[in-house]
Motif scaffolding. Sequence first.
Motif, short mmCIF file in Angstrom:
data_model
loop_
_atom_site.label_atom_id
_atom_site.label_comp_id
_atom_site.label_asym_id
_atom_site.label_seq_id
_atom_site.Cartn_x
_atom_site.Cartn_y
_atom_site.Cartn_z
N HIS A 233 0.30 -1.43 0.23
CA HIS A 233 -0.06 0.09 -0.23
C HIS A 233 0.59 1.57 -0.56
O HIS A 233 2.06 1.25 0.30
CB HIS A 233 -0.47 0.11 0.91
N ASP A 234 0.55 1.98 -0.42
CA ASP A 234 1.40 2.83 -1.22
C ASP A 234 -0.21 4.66 -0.92
O ASP A 234 -0.43 4.79 -1.74
CB ASP A 234 1.88 3.61 -2.01
N SER A 235 -0.04 5.41 0.34
CA SER A 235 -0.86 6.85 0.27
C SER A 235 -0.82 7.60 -0.73
O SER A 235 -1.67 7.67 -1.19
CB SER A 235 -0.59 6.87 1.87
N GLU A 236 0.48 8.50 -1.18
CA GLU A 236 0.57 9.40 -1.72
C GLU A 236 0.19 8.47 -3.33
O GLU A 236 -0.50 9.26 -4.18
CB GLU A 236 1.57 9.49 -1.91
N THR A 239 -3.50 8.64 -3.56
CA THR A 239 -4.52 10.12 -3.57
C THR A 239 -3.76 10.41 -5.39
O THR A 239 -5.02 10.85 -5.37
CB THR A 239 -3.39 10.69 -2.89
N CYS A 268 -3.56 1.77 7.56
CA CYS A 268 -3.40 1.58 6.61
C CYS A 268 -2.72 0.01 6.69
O CYS A 268 -1.32 0.27 7.30
CB CYS A 268 -2.90 2.92 5.04
N ARG A 274 -0.88 5.64 8.10
CA ARG A 274 -2.28 6.82 8.02
C ARG A 274 -2.91 7.26 6.49
O ARG A 274 -1.48 7.02 5.60
CB ARG A 274 -2.70 7.54 9.30
N LEU A 275 -3.67 7.24 5.91
CA LEU A 275 -4.28 8.15 5.22
C LEU A 275 -3.89 10.30 4.96
O LEU A 275 -4.16 10.13 6.33
CB LEU A 275 -5.55 8.00 4.68
#
Length: 404
Positions: A233-236, A239, A268, A274-275
């Motif tokens: 997972h990669d929050s950046e 988005t 996450c 975190r998001l």
Amino acid sequence: MDSRLKNLYYVQWMNRYPALGIRQDQWVFSSTENRHFDSNARYLFIYVYENLQKITPVYVMNDPGKRERLQKAYPRAKIVDTDTRAGIRTVLESGVWFTSAGLPVYGVGLSKGRLVVNLWHGVPLKKITLVEHKRDLFYRMYFPMVFSRNYSWVVTTSSHLVPLMQASFGVRREQIKVLGQPRNDGLFRTREAAEVLGGLYKERTLPDFDKAVLYAPTHRDGQEIRLFPFWDHDSEALTEFLEREKILLCIRMHSFVGSAGHPGQAACGRGDARLPDSPWILWLDEERAEDVMEVLDVFDLLITDYSSIYIDFLLTGKPMLFLPYDKKEYLQGRGLNFPYGRVTPGPKPDTFKGFCEQVKGLLAGDDPYKERRQKANRYFNEVDGPCCGQICAQVQKYLKETEV
């Protein structure tokens, strides 16, 4: 005396010696903990209020602030507090009770002289009540006495579910009525997502999105929910993906999660990430929409894991995606009534890259699960249109024929 025991005493005493008799033209509605305006009871209450002028609707609301707001919104109705003797009296004087969870008041012998209808709050994908694994002996004795014996009807959505509902609630087969769920009536309307969601987030300007996605994971007992549970997972990157594809993502945690379920706080991936704060990710909490069914119809894609909300969403014909990252642990604790893989018609990606590809494809119409969704919908949802009017007609017919 303990307040709950005092309440039980008042209920039993007043039910035995009713002051004004029982009115068939006064119908009671109650829902989660008698402190929420939600689920099936909410939507049937609104229907009765707007369409059956000869019926006095009574809504049980033991939260003072919500009770005041409801009374202003529905002045013709009676909004009562069953923590008081006056509220208990009003409920006991009513000839029909509808509940989504629990009962408007608690006691034994409450169905005598009245019709008590359990609308429930969803199709039981997970094991519930008497068939749930963790229930102890006390519960299995208490539930039939306080609930099963008080129910006149238990409502469901399909004849395939009748044996399951019978076992779950401990009632006779003929008490199970295939009448649908009032909360699903709103799924058959046509509304614009930008207008509806814009009305919920009036304090901000929403981005110019093309598609709206709802992510609604299930509550875990004593465990933190992990959003986007992928090792990569990669929050950046998430988005960036949402902005590039013009997808507005709304995250709705279970009501039991509370403020800890804010997307900026929920964990996450497989770590403690975190998001990020992003205009493309919105938190759809109970302050925005007390009941998610208020807005479910406007979403183009549903993401969930074990929530039966997807069974409601089947009625829209739109795609869905599942993230059952802890299936083994979850099923050991709670258990499901159906084989998970057979009744969940959507992709189950296990990488972040695969997730983005599946979301993009489903929203673009690349949908290999359409036929499976239709089959699941036929199985779970025999009532495939608005049902509030039919439920009320069946109740009125019963009252006329039996003179309850």
